[in-house]
Design a protein around this motif. Sequence first.
Motif, PDB file in Angstrom:
ATOM      1  N   PHE A   1       0.839  -1.199   0.000  1.00 46.01           N
ATOM      2  CA  PHE A   1       0.000   0.000   0.000  1.00 46.01           C
ATOM      3  C   PHE A   1       0.868   1.241   0.000  1.00 46.01           C
ATOM      4  CE2 PHE A   1       0.648  -1.171   4.442  1.00 46.01           C
ATOM      5  CZ  PHE A   1       1.114   0.010   4.983  1.00 46.01           C
ATOM      6  N   THR A   2       0.276   2.337  -0.435  1.00 49.91           N
ATOM      7  CA  THR A   2       0.873   3.661  -0.315  1.00 49.91           C
ATOM      8  C   THR A   2      -0.220   4.604   0.170  1.00 49.91           C
ATOM      9  OG1 THR A   2       2.472   3.266  -2.076  1.00 49.91           O
ATOM     10  CG2 THR A   2       2.038   5.570  -1.497  1.00 49.91           C
ATOM     11  N   VAL A   3       0.053   5.285   1.263  1.00 47.69           N
ATOM     12  CA  VAL A   3      -0.872   6.262   1.836  1.00 47.69           C
ATOM     13  C   VAL A   3      -0.299   7.647   1.591  1.00 47.69           C
ATOM     14  CG1 VAL A   3      -1.926   7.115   3.973  1.00 47.69           C
ATOM     15  CG2 VAL A   3      -1.575   4.652   3.645  1.00 47.69           C
ATOM     16  N   GLN A   4      -1.107   8.547   1.050  1.00 48.90           N
ATOM     17  CA  GLN A   4      -0.695   9.938   0.879  1.00 48.90           C
ATOM     18  C   GLN A   4      -1.128  10.717   2.120  1.00 48.90           C
ATOM     19  OE1 GLN A   4       1.149  10.981  -1.811  1.00 48.90           O
ATOM     20  NE2 GLN A   4       1.075   8.820  -2.376  1.00 48.90           N
ATOM     21  N   VAL A   5      -0.205  11.481   2.678  1.00 50.64           N
ATOM     22  CA  VAL A   5      -0.506  12.337   3.830  1.00 50.64           C
ATOM     23  C   VAL A   5      -0.247  13.762   3.395  1.00 50.64           C
ATOM     24  CG1 VAL A   5       0.037  12.897   6.231  1.00 50.64           C
ATOM     25  CG2 VAL A   5       0.164  10.514   5.443  1.00 50.64           C
TER      26      VAL A   5
END
Length: 184
Positions: free
Chosen positions: A132-136
């Motif tokens: 996964f990749t989460v953008q913050v």
Amino acid sequence: MKILAVLVVGTMLGILATRLTLLHQPPGTITNGPWSTSLTNGSAQSDPYRRAMVAIHGLFALNRSEAIYYSANADSDGRPLDGDCRYAISGRDPDARWWSITAYRDDYLIPNPAHRYSVSKTAIARDASGGFTVQVGGDAGGDNWIPVGPGRFSLSLRLYNPGPSVLSDPAHADLPALKKVSCS
């Protein structure tokens, strides 16, 4: 009058020393990339500094067999997290029954029009390999996005029912990377 002055000065110095101690990593802190934790949260072995930090930050700490709490105030390069920048948290599921990543400012959830404050193991979009990749920050939108707005913030990675690899060596557990992508 002298006694009152000594009491006031002594109290002020005590408060100042405590605050300065709590701003730095308390004894027993373990780091893993940008993430840090203490294995004494929620235990009788917790020292006075850790107990004061837990009291000030309002953490209701379970013992480490039930949950391990990692926090990040800086990215993987050691730069403080800044809401004017966009970050990517990427990796695979940490060894835990369930996990979540939540953004905070001054110990509170960060208000935002999307009402998005965290991502979790059961509500995250994954790539074809299961990662996964989460953008913050920024205006990415989507399921894997946590808006933070301008200003400093921190992230909390909670691992509930951590697996054997995390319990035996939390400093080397496989945790997600936290990289700065861009700044406005």
